[in-house]
Enzyme design. Structure first.
Site, short mmCIF file in Angstrom:
data_model
loop_
_atom_site.label_atom_id
_atom_site.label_comp_id
_atom_site.label_asym_id
_atom_site.label_seq_id
_atom_site.Cartn_x
_atom_site.Cartn_y
_atom_site.Cartn_z
CB CYS A 74 6.02 -31.34 38.65
SG CYS A 74 6.78 -32.92 38.27
CB CYS A 183 8.15 -32.44 30.92
SG CYS A 183 9.47 -32.22 32.14
N1 DGL Z 1 9.26 -31.00 35.40
C1 DGL Z 1 8.67 -32.25 35.55
C2 DGL Z 1 7.40 -32.48 34.79
O1 DGL Z 1 6.74 -31.53 34.43
C3 DGL Z 1 9.44 -33.46 35.97
C4 DGL Z 1 10.76 -33.74 35.37
C5 DGL Z 1 11.44 -34.88 36.09
O2 DGL Z 1 11.83 -34.68 37.22
O3 DGL Z 1 11.55 -35.97 35.51
O4 DGL Z 1 7.01 -33.59 34.57
#
Ligand code: DGL
Length: 258
Positions: A74, A183
């Site tokens: 993440c 993301c």
């Molecule tokens: N998948 C996440 C990232 O890479 C976060 C998405 C979220 O929960 O806002 O930032």
């Protein structure tokens, strides 16, 4: 027989499964624990303190379930919490950051767009990375696209929804040399990004992260296949349950997305 590794990965939700898919390709024969913090998704619109607290809980859980290394799958959690996580826990912790560096190397003086969550875009970590990767005056454009996280969580991968979200945030008819998917949820939409930004190189950090993980833990394929167990905010997702079927669908999609 080589020693088997247990690798924990976590994300706010299903985005990190795109990293899990890359790990399964590059480091087979390991046991994977995937933790989605579904009680708190999305992270991208929360505070640094909240994301740090949730991330600490996720890593503690994964280690207590046997993870010998953890991937923060993440970008948002990495941006907000990686320093605290590394100070708190004794295992190797690999973070993710938007693949700004490869985009800069591939397209020096090119027009580059970074899409990420509001928290990643506003975070100091990304700005330091950009200053280092783009020493000249021309910096990439940064656009928060949190609606795409919601679409992925709802398993809405259709072109109409994704292009409408991009139209609202980035606008139509922009010509970029490279677009960085900052993301992990956005990797599911690579096809739509390609269609929305014709000719642009669509870049993400998944492969680089998994390579770093392999180097760090000295992984080499062990005998036997990989296993994957899923967890949601501290609860095991039972094999054969509808929840597990949902994660398996994400994993199938992540394994085939081009
Ligand atoms: N998948 C996440 C990232 O890479 C976060 C998405 C979220 O929960 O806002 O930032």
């Amino acid at each position: 027989m080589k020693e088997r590794k247990t690798i924990g990965l976590f994300d706010s939700g299903a985005g990190g499964i795109t990293v899990l898919a890359a790990a399964l390709r590059h480091i087979p024969g390991a046991d994977y624990l995937f933790y989605a913090d579904t009680d708190h998704v999305p992270y991208g619109i929360r505070t640094r303190e909240e994301v740090t607290e949730y991330s600490t809980e996720a890593v503690r859980f994964l280690i207590s379930h046997g993870a010998g290394a953890v991937v923060v799958a993440c970008n948002t959690a990495t941006s907000m919490a990686i320093r605290v996580l590394r100070e708190t826990f004794p295992v190797p912790i690999v973070g993710m950051e938007p693949a700004v560096k490869p985009a800069a190397v591939g397209h020096p003086a090119g027009r580059i767009l970074v899409c990420a969550t509001p928290l990643t875009i506003g975070g100091e970590k990304l700005h330091t990375l950009i200053d280092r990767s783009f020493p000249g005056a021309q910096k990439p454009e940064l656009v928060p696209t949190p609606a795409l996280v919601e679409l992925a969580e709802a398993e809405r991968f259709d072109w109409e929804s994704v292009s409408a979200a991009l139209e609202q945030t980035v606008g139509r008819g922009q010509a970029y040399d490279a677009v960085v998917l900052g993301c992990t949820h956005f990797v599911y939409f690579r096809d739509s990004f390609r269609r929305f930004f014709p000719g642009a190189d669509i870049v993400d950090g998944n492969e680089g992260t998994v390579r770093r993980l392999g180097d760090l833990i000295g992984a080499h394929p062990s005998d036997g296949g990989s296993t994957v167990r899923f967890f949601e905010s501290g609860r095991e997702v039972l094999p054969g349950s509808p929840e597990e079927a949902r994660y398996r669908r994400f994993l199938d999609r992540a394994s085939t997305v081009k």
